[in-house]
Design a protein around this motif. Structure first.
Motif, PDB file in Angstrom:
ATOM      1  N   TYR A 132      -4.542  -3.454   8.986  1.00 12.32           N
ATOM      2  CA  TYR A 132      -4.479  -4.114   7.729  1.00 12.32           C
ATOM      3  C   TYR A 132      -5.812  -4.279   7.003  1.00 12.32           C
ATOM      4  O   TYR A 132      -5.774  -4.234   5.752  1.00 12.32           O
ATOM      5  N   ALA A 133      -6.708  -4.433   7.780  1.00 12.42           N
ATOM      6  CA  ALA A 133      -8.214  -4.957   7.291  1.00 12.42           C
ATOM      7  C   ALA A 133      -8.778  -3.700   6.283  1.00 12.42           C
ATOM      8  O   ALA A 133      -9.360  -3.631   5.667  1.00 12.42           O
ATOM      9  N   PHE A 134      -7.937  -2.230   6.590  1.00 12.67           N
ATOM     10  CA  PHE A 134      -8.581  -1.242   5.945  1.00 12.67           C
ATOM     11  C   PHE A 134      -7.749  -0.688   4.736  1.00 12.67           C
ATOM     12  O   PHE A 134      -7.985   0.363   4.396  1.00 12.67           O
ATOM     13  N   LEU A 135      -6.590  -1.419   4.423  1.00 14.92           N
ATOM     14  CA  LEU A 135      -5.711  -1.268   3.492  1.00 14.92           C
ATOM     15  C   LEU A 135      -6.332  -1.354   2.323  1.00 14.92           C
ATOM     16  O   LEU A 135      -6.971  -2.482   2.020  1.00 14.92           O
ATOM     17  N   PRO A 136      -5.989  -0.730   1.186  1.00  9.32           N
ATOM     18  CA  PRO A 136      -6.633  -0.950  -0.409  1.00  9.32           C
ATOM     19  C   PRO A 136      -5.975  -2.527  -1.007  1.00  9.32           C
ATOM     20  O   PRO A 136      -6.412  -2.847  -1.749  1.00  9.32           O
ATOM     21  N   ILE A 137      -4.545  -2.499  -0.347  1.00  7.57           N
ATOM     22  CA  ILE A 137      -4.015  -3.783  -1.066  1.00  7.57           C
ATOM     23  C   ILE A 137      -3.474  -4.668   0.132  1.00  7.57           C
ATOM     24  O   ILE A 137      -2.968  -4.356   1.302  1.00  7.57           O
ATOM     25  N   ILE A 138      -3.742  -5.892  -0.135  1.00 10.59           N
ATOM     26  CA  ILE A 138      -3.576  -6.702   0.650  1.00 10.59           C
ATOM     27  C   ILE A 138      -1.915  -7.453   0.446  1.00 10.59           C
ATOM     28  O   ILE A 138      -1.698  -7.791  -0.742  1.00 10.59           O
TER      29      ILE A 138
ATOM     30  N   VAL B 170      -5.052  12.433  -3.515  1.00  6.55           N
ATOM     31  CA  VAL B 170      -5.549  12.965  -2.253  1.00  6.55           C
ATOM     32  C   VAL B 170      -5.222  12.015  -1.284  1.00  6.55           C
ATOM     33  O   VAL B 170      -4.542  12.385  -0.220  1.00  6.55           O
ATOM     34  N   ILE B 171      -5.247  10.480  -1.551  1.00  6.10           N
ATOM     35  CA  ILE B 171      -4.931   9.847  -0.450  1.00  6.10           C
ATOM     36  C   ILE B 171      -3.365   9.540  -0.476  1.00  6.10           C
ATOM     37  O   ILE B 171      -2.946   9.066   0.605  1.00  6.10           O
ATOM     38  N   SER B 172      -2.742   9.963  -1.460  1.00  9.92           N
ATOM     39  CA  SER B 172      -1.288   9.871  -1.356  1.00  9.92           C
ATOM     40  C   SER B 172      -0.821  10.543  -0.312  1.00  9.92           C
ATOM     41  O   SER B 172       0.536  10.392   0.093  1.00  9.92           O
ATOM     42  N   HIS B 173      -1.486  11.811   0.135  1.00 10.85           N
ATOM     43  CA  HIS B 173      -0.772  12.665   1.201  1.00 10.85           C
ATOM     44  C   HIS B 173      -0.979  11.663   2.577  1.00 10.85           C
ATOM     45  O   HIS B 173      -0.388  12.247   3.710  1.00 10.85           O
TER      46      HIS B 173
ATOM     47  N   THR C 221       0.746  -1.403   0.019  1.00 16.23           N
ATOM     48  CA  THR C 221      -0.108  -0.156  -0.026  1.00 16.23           C
ATOM     49  C   THR C 221       0.975   1.080  -0.010  1.00 16.23           C
ATOM     50  O   THR C 221       0.550   2.208  -0.749  1.00 16.23           O
ATOM     51  N   HIS C 222       1.948   1.335   0.699  1.00 15.83           N
ATOM     52  CA  HIS C 222       2.739   2.432   0.897  1.00 15.83           C
ATOM     53  C   HIS C 222       3.413   2.550  -0.417  1.00 15.83           C
ATOM     54  O   HIS C 222       3.583   3.681  -1.156  1.00 15.83           O
TER      55      HIS C 222
ATOM     56  N   VAL D 253       0.165   5.892   6.892  1.00 15.81           N
ATOM     57  CA  VAL D 253      -0.388   4.571   6.421  1.00 15.81           C
ATOM     58  C   VAL D 253      -0.077   3.459   6.985  1.00 15.81           C
ATOM     59  O   VAL D 253      -0.666   2.454   7.493  1.00 15.81           O
ATOM     60  N   ARG D 254       1.106   3.470   7.907  1.00 14.31           N
ATOM     61  CA  ARG D 254       1.603   2.472   8.418  1.00 14.31           C
ATOM     62  C   ARG D 254       0.782   2.085   9.811  1.00 14.31           C
ATOM     63  O   ARG D 254       1.020   1.238  10.770  1.00 14.31           O
ATOM     64  N   PHE D 255       0.152   2.838  10.058  1.00 13.53           N
ATOM     65  CA  PHE D 255      -0.549   3.053  11.290  1.00 13.53           C
ATOM     66  C   PHE D 255      -2.114   2.634  11.065  1.00 13.53           C
ATOM     67  O   PHE D 255      -2.853   2.426  12.008  1.00 13.53           O
ATOM     68  N   ILE D 256      -2.447   2.380   9.896  1.00 10.86           N
ATOM     69  CA  ILE D 256      -3.741   1.840   9.474  1.00 10.86           C
ATOM     70  C   ILE D 256      -4.042   0.426   9.695  1.00 10.86           C
ATOM     71  O   ILE D 256      -3.178  -0.182   9.142  1.00 10.86           O
TER      72      ILE D 256
END
Length: 282
Positions: free
Chosen positions: A265-271, A252-255, A225-226, A260-263
């Motif tokens: 895993y279940a809510f990341l767009p990429i597994i 927008v999300i790229s900001h 995801t990163h 992102v490392r605190f989100i």
């Protein structure tokens, strides 16, 4: 790689209907080459690598050019009928020496015979095209050494966005097709309705449950995801393929790259998960 996309697309004789998908495959291969670079940097020259769902084989060819022994599995499935033609085109235009890859036009399954166990396995954007991906994972685990890592990367369909057709997800697969049926049917993807039907819509929580129930030791990661979010900033072709609305959303999300490392895993767009020390169960 031995060539860049500009060289290949400029110098090779490519039918117009092949140019756009080939450009995409080249871009994706370069992106994932960088994404797995840390994994393969720890492997010895001559290690046996397996790519499950190798597409036209660009990533496998690159890994072979680094001195690895590579077996690539890619059955001819709906939406991917031009793969053989593009693979031949790549080989014909690759600057010598051409890396040697064992391409198998078959599914990795229980009956698959290999002369050598795998020291590393990758399945990138594959399991979302396989209904029974639990079996596919089990068969892949059966082919690896005890120490080897099996890395899976794919979209997380818990996020309401379908990346192949660039459409939002409306509740369920059935409802989404009802709303966006015309867009699906008119897609540039060959046999688009069959392609749609084959999608399995994996979710991180569902995959985690499958891995745990089989006793497979898996570690999920924010890395993919990163990398995708960084790609939004640097890869204009990637954004262009996604269209204006999705591209704007991605920008927008790229900001969020710093958080992102605190989100969860279940809510990341990429597994993105690595399976290691798994028991060979079949």
């Amino acid at each position: 790689m031995k060539f860049n996309s500009a060289e290949l697309l400029a110098d090779a004789v490519i039918p117009p209907e092949v140019t756009d998908p080939l450009r995409t495959y080249i871009s994706e291969a370069k992106f994932f080459k960088n994404l797995i670079s840390l994994d393969v940097s720890s492997l010895k020259r001559g290690s046996h690598l397996i790519e499950v769902g190798s597409g036209i084989g660009l990533l496998s060819l690159h890994l072979a050019s680094m001195g690895f022994e590579v077996t690539a599995f890619e059955p001819q499935s709906s939406g991917f009928n031009q793969m053989n033609a593009m693979r031949s085109l790549i080989s014909e235009n690759w600057k010598p020496p051409i890396p040697q890859v064992e391409f198998r036009e078959e599914i990795l399954e229980e009956e698959t015979k290999l002369e050598k166990m795998a020291d590393y396995i990758i399945a990138i954007n594959v399991i979302e095209h396989v209904h029974d991906y639990e079996n596919l994972i089990a068969h892949a685990i059966r082919t690896k050494t005890q120490e080897a890592t099996f890395r899976i990367i794919c979209p997380n369909y818990a996020i309401p966005y379908e990346p192949h057709f660039n459409i939002p997800i409306i509740f369920t697969k059935r409802v989404t097709k009802f709303v966006f049926g015309n867009k699906i049917r008119n897609s540039k993807i060959p046999n688009s309705e069959e392609f749609w039907g084959d999608l399995s819509w994996p979710k991180q929580r569902g995959l985690k449950k499958i891995l745990k129930s089989n006793g497979w030791d898996a570690e999920f990661s924010h890395d993919a995801t990163h990398a995708y979010l960084k790609r939004v900033i640097t890869d204009s072709d990637f954004i262009a393929r996604k269209g204006f609305l999705i591209g704007s959303l991605f920008r927008v999300i790229s900001h969020l790259t710093k958080v992102v490392r605190f989100i969860p895993y279940a809510f990341l767009p990429i597994i993105d998960c690595r399976i290691s020390n798994a028991k060979r169960t079949i």
